[in-house]
Design an enzyme around this catalytic site. Structure first.
Site, mmCIF file in Angstrom:
data_model
loop_
_atom_site.group_PDB
_atom_site.id
_atom_site.type_symbol
_atom_site.label_atom_id
_atom_site.label_comp_id
_atom_site.label_asym_id
_atom_site.label_seq_id
_atom_site.Cartn_x
_atom_site.Cartn_y
_atom_site.Cartn_z
ATOM 1 C CB SER A 1 -0.938 -0.003 1.203
ATOM 2 O OG SER A 1 -0.194 0.076 2.391
ATOM 3 C CG HIS B 1 -3.984 -2.185 0.582
ATOM 4 N ND1 HIS B 1 -4.585 -0.985 0.881
ATOM 5 C CD2 HIS B 1 -3.341 -2.579 1.705
ATOM 6 C CE1 HIS B 1 -4.303 -0.654 2.138
ATOM 7 N NE2 HIS B 1 -3.542 -1.612 2.651
ATOM 8 C CE LYS C 1 -6.542 -2.285 4.634
ATOM 9 N NZ LYS C 1 -6.524 -1.243 5.659
HETATM 10 N N1 PMP Z 1 -3.085 -6.114 6.125
HETATM 11 C C1 PMP Z 1 -2.762 -5.028 5.404
HETATM 12 C C2 PMP Z 1 -1.846 -5.190 4.240
HETATM 13 C C3 PMP Z 1 -3.290 -3.766 5.737
HETATM 14 O O1 PMP Z 1 -2.972 -2.694 5.037
HETATM 15 C C4 PMP Z 1 -4.168 -3.683 6.843
HETATM 16 C C5 PMP Z 1 -4.835 -2.361 7.218
HETATM 17 N N2 PMP Z 1 -4.032 -1.300 7.428
HETATM 18 C C6 PMP Z 1 -4.468 -4.828 7.570
HETATM 19 C C7 PMP Z 1 -3.925 -6.038 7.179
HETATM 20 C C8 PMP Z 1 -5.366 -4.777 8.761
HETATM 21 O O2 PMP Z 1 -6.673 -4.711 8.355
HETATM 22 P P1 PMP Z 1 -7.821 -4.070 9.256
HETATM 23 O O3 PMP Z 1 -7.687 -2.588 9.139
HETATM 24 O O4 PMP Z 1 -9.061 -4.604 8.646
HETATM 25 O O5 PMP Z 1 -7.606 -4.546 10.648
#
Ligand code: PMP
Length: 396
Positions: free
Chosen positions: A186, A214, A244
């Site tokens: 990301s 993502h 997301k």
């Molecule tokens: N994995 C990745 C690659 C993420 O970017 C995120 C969120 N920042 C998460 C897991 C965690 O997901 P959540 O916000 O649904 O807890």
């Protein structure tokens, strides 16, 4: 009386962060998290949320959630393994499995606790995990919790991965070896080299785990990075978030039935933390219905991403090599990057700066997340503000 040791610890650390300019002040958003948001009474084009398809404020999801609250109440009442598995949860999991073309799926309360729970349920101290150096914090923490040996490989460097997989396999030290990667990274918007990763995994009998937080809703006509590469039956664990592109909250793992059966008895957040609310799961199910009915939102996301990229590139900004709608605007030096983001805010664009240690020193960037909900007018407004601030600061 409060603990002196705690006070000392807190004050020292907070002051240290503040002195180094690393203390993150949080700005409460005074409006729904849509393409335009209000912060401090100011209207801003929002280029900082992960709400890729605009579903966080979608009318169909809102209605579904409201109806679920009326019929089922606001809480699930227990953890999944006692009686917190409502028919709504199993319906969502069946839909996720269909969406991901897998035998089964299991939902968690967040993407973060999904990674913590799923990795540590499958791997243990007799195992090793090959982990891309830029993997998300929740993957890193899940790997640590598992007590497996963590072997980091250079970001998307297939030579390095192959070498380390070979060494780990030939050492004979480990019962199981996993390779784990984000599907889409990301910070830069680049995509994992899954075809090569899967080939290496098959050569050395590695378990494959892809965190597609993502990529879901974005690649593979919405179905994610694994589908994008046509690898649905060659990746063991497809993890994703419901927070997301799906627009709500939660996480999941999709894979074979025996994997899901095991996670239901071994993944600790599933066993010991109360399940997602009726509103959450119903809204997620509706989001998947929308994604499976049409690619309209996905197509609009890409159109908007390409429009923003073209606009910023034509102005002379360095937008990196993103392969997805994520559009970094690389400024370089940390303080300049932060000032640039602040000036954008003052002029009407909310785009957060991301600097060291999240990204390497000297590659500070303002990261833009266009969504399907942005109109051309909003993007034009953002591009015009970028032009004004970029010229003013001598960046373009
Ligand atoms: N994995 C990745 C690659 C993420 O970017 C995120 C969120 N920042 C998460 C897991 C965690 O997901 P959540 O916000 O649904 O807890």
């Amino acid at each position: 009386m409060s603990s002196k040791a705690l006070d000392q610890f807190l004050n020292e650390n907070l002051n240290d962060l503040k002195e180094r300019g690393l203390y993150n002040e949080i700005d409460p958003v005074e409006s729904p998290n849509g393409p335009v948001i209000k912060i401090g009474g100011k209207e801003l084009v929002n280029l900082s949320s992960n709400n890729y398809l605009g579903l966080a404020t979608n009318e169909r999801l809102k209605e579904a959630a409201v109806e679920a609250v009326k019929e089922w109440g606001v809480g699930a009442g227990a953890v999944r393994t006692i009686n917190g598995t409502l028919a709504l949860h199993t319906r969502l999991e069946e839909k996720i499995a269909k969406f991901k073309s897998t035998e089964a799926a299991i939902a968690f309360q967040s993407g973060f606790n999904c990674n913590m729970g799923a990795i540590s349920a499958v791997m243990n101290k007799h195992d090793a995990i090959l982990s891309d150096e830029l993997n998300h914090a929740s993957i890193i923490d899940g790997c640590r919790l598992s007590k497996a040996k963590i072997i980091r490989f250079n970001h998307s460097d297939m030579e390095d991965l192959r070498q380390k997989a070979k060494e780990a396999k030939e050492s004979g030290q480990y019962n199981k070896i996993m390779v784990i990667t984000d599907g889409v990274f990301s910070m830069d918007g680049d995509v994992a080299k899954l075809p090569e990763i899967v080939e290496i995994a098959e050569e050395f009998d590695l378990i494959t785990y892809v965190d597609d937080a993502h990529g879901s809703g974005v690649l593979g006509k919405g179905a994610g990075t694994v589908k994008h590469f046509g690898l649905s039956d060659r990746v063991d664990m497809q993890m994703g978030t419901l927070s997301k592109a799906i627009g709500v909250v939660g996480g999941y793992v999709a894979g074979k039935q025996n994997l899901v059966d095991w996670l239901k008895v071994a993944a600790r957040p599933f066993l010991f933390s109360t399940s997602l609310t009726p509103a959450d799961v119903t809204a997620c199910t509706e989001a998947l219905n929308i994604l499976m009915e049409s690619t309209e939102l996905h197509d609009r996301l890409w159109e908007n991403g390409n429009y923003l990229k073209k606009g910023l590139k034509e102005l002379g900004f360095d937008i990196g090599d993103s392969e997805t709608p994520i559009t970094p605007c690389i400024i370089g030096e940390e303080k300049t990057t932060q000032k640039f983001s602040k000036r954008l805010y003052e002029e009407g664009v909310y785009a957060k700066s991301i600097v060291f240690p999240t990204v390497p020193r000297g590659t500070g960037r303002v990261r833009n997340m266009p969504t399907a909900a942005h109109t051309k007018e909003m993007l034009d407004r953002a591009i015009a503000i970028y032009e004004k601030v970029g010229k003013e600061m001598g960046i373009i």
